[in-house]
Scaffold this active site. Structure first.
Site, PDB file in Angstrom:
ATOM      1  N   GLU A   3      42.170 -21.515  -8.969  1.00 35.60           N
ATOM      2  CA  GLU A   3      41.345 -22.659  -8.591  1.00 35.60           C
ATOM      3  C   GLU A   3      40.460 -22.294  -7.400  1.00 35.60           C
ATOM      4  O   GLU A   3      40.471 -21.166  -6.907  1.00 35.60           O
ATOM      5  CB  GLU A   3      42.245 -23.855  -8.307  1.00 35.60           C
ATOM      6  CG  GLU A   3      43.206 -24.108  -9.460  1.00 35.60           C
ATOM      7  CD  GLU A   3      43.714 -25.533  -9.555  1.00 35.60           C
ATOM      8  OE1 GLU A   3      43.120 -26.445  -8.963  1.00 35.60           O
ATOM      9  OE2 GLU A   3      44.731 -25.734 -10.254  1.00 35.60           O
ATOM     10  N   LYS A  51      34.613 -21.817  -8.587  1.00 40.46           N
ATOM     11  CA  LYS A  51      35.460 -20.731  -9.075  1.00 40.46           C
ATOM     12  C   LYS A  51      34.679 -19.432  -9.292  1.00 40.46           C
ATOM     13  O   LYS A  51      35.198 -18.502  -9.901  1.00 40.46           O
ATOM     14  CB  LYS A  51      36.131 -21.164 -10.381  1.00 40.46           C
ATOM     15  CG  LYS A  51      37.002 -22.407 -10.234  1.00 40.46           C
ATOM     16  CD  LYS A  51      37.634 -22.791 -11.557  1.00 40.46           C
ATOM     17  CE  LYS A  51      38.436 -24.085 -11.434  1.00 40.46           C
ATOM     18  NZ  LYS A  51      39.106 -24.456 -12.702  1.00 40.46           N
ATOM     19  N   ARG A 246      45.694 -29.861 -21.782  1.00 39.24           N
ATOM     20  CA  ARG A 246      46.400 -29.250 -20.654  1.00 39.24           C
ATOM     21  C   ARG A 246      47.423 -30.225 -20.114  1.00 39.24           C
ATOM     22  O   ARG A 246      47.300 -31.436 -20.255  1.00 39.24           O
ATOM     23  CB  ARG A 246      45.415 -28.879 -19.544  1.00 39.24           C
ATOM     24  CG  ARG A 246      44.336 -27.900 -19.949  1.00 39.24           C
ATOM     25  CD  ARG A 246      43.594 -27.432 -18.723  1.00 39.24           C
ATOM     26  NE  ARG A 246      42.358 -26.750 -19.055  1.00 39.24           N
ATOM     27  CZ  ARG A 246      41.541 -26.231 -18.151  1.00 39.24           C
ATOM     28  NH1 ARG A 246      41.825 -26.336 -16.866  1.00 39.24           N
ATOM     29  NH2 ARG A 246      40.437 -25.624 -18.514  1.00 39.24           N
TER      30      ARG A 246
END
Length: 260
Positions: A3, A51, A246
């Site tokens: 992250e 990111k 997810r």
């Protein structure tokens, strides 16, 4: 997937190792850039945006994205690498150190003046000097029917949140991840919370999750066992949108599911 805090800290380590130094070797183990030679160029800066990580010389920017398995590590010249050599995709060496990018999901060499094209589609960088909470809220509000747990992952809204921090932000704000963006009581407070905890994660690592990965453990507010579920999303994978589900982690008492 690493992250924003992980990428920010990787850039910080690389900056300390490379900035201001002349490259004595560059080895790009990707076909498109295999002939690129940066020997003799000085690393002017190293930075991150969400990111994405950038290592800049006067003429080019080495752009990398860690994706799921990638990492950057720094070694003294001659030191044995701690990962298999076959996993190395970029090697940048100076007189005293080697910076090695292992299993990187994306490797590009772009002109410095074109670097903006990599990040123009992204929302405000949660860890950047120009973080803009109001712009993040504006972007989130464009799709009021989208679940907030999906919207937080969409880097086009705000850059830097992954699966861990979306669960953490929702937990701290007592909002179920499946709640519609339009039904979130205070979006500004939510994006400010995201900014706060990512900043905390880079200033005082490692940060211990309050919700993520704590299935069946007691909620630290009310004691109710935390639960996990799947939330389908259309989150961007660097420059394309992919469909997937997810895991989300939440407290069923503090974060009641939305009606319907």
């Amino acid at each position: 997937m690493p992250e924003g805090d992980t990428v920010f800290l990787a850039a910080k380590r690389l900056r300390a190792a490379l900035a201001g130094k002349e490259l004595t070797r560059s080895d790009f183990r990707v076909p498109r850039y295999a002939t690129v030679d940066l020997r003799g160029q000085v690393v002017e800066s190293v930075g991150s945006y969400g990111k994405h990580l950038f290592i800049r010389t006067p003429s080019v920017s080495v752009h990398t994205h860690l994706k799921m398995e990638g990492s950057w590590r720094v070694f003294h010249c001659g030191q044995r690498w701690t990962k298999p050599r076959v996993a190395a995709r970029v090697v940048l060496s100076t007189a005293d150190v080697e910076a090695v990018g292992f299993s990187l999901g994306t490797v590009e060499v772009v002109r410095v003046r074109d670097e903006h094209r990599v990040v123009d589609h992204l929302g405000p960088d949660l860890l950047g000097p120009e973080w803009d909470a109001a712009e993040a809220v504006r972007r989130l509000e464009r799709y009021p029917d989208q679940p907030i747990g999906v919207a937080l992952l969409d880097q086009r809204n705000l850059a830097g949140i992954g699966n861990i921090f979306r669960s953490e932000v929702c937990f701290l704000r007592r909002v179920h991840p499946a709640t519609r963006v339009g039904d979130v009581p205070d979006l500004l407070a939510m994006v400010n919370e995201a900014h706060r905890i990512l900043t905390e994660a880079v200033e005082r690592p490692p940060r211990r999750p309050l919700a993520y990965g704590r299935t069946h453990r007691p909620c630290q507010r009310c004691g109710t066992p935390l639960v996990a579920d799947l939330l389908g999303d259309t989150a961007p994978d660097y420059d394309r949108v992919v469909q997937r589900e997810r895991g989300i982690f939440f407290c069923p008492h503090c974060q009641p599911a939305p009606a319907g």
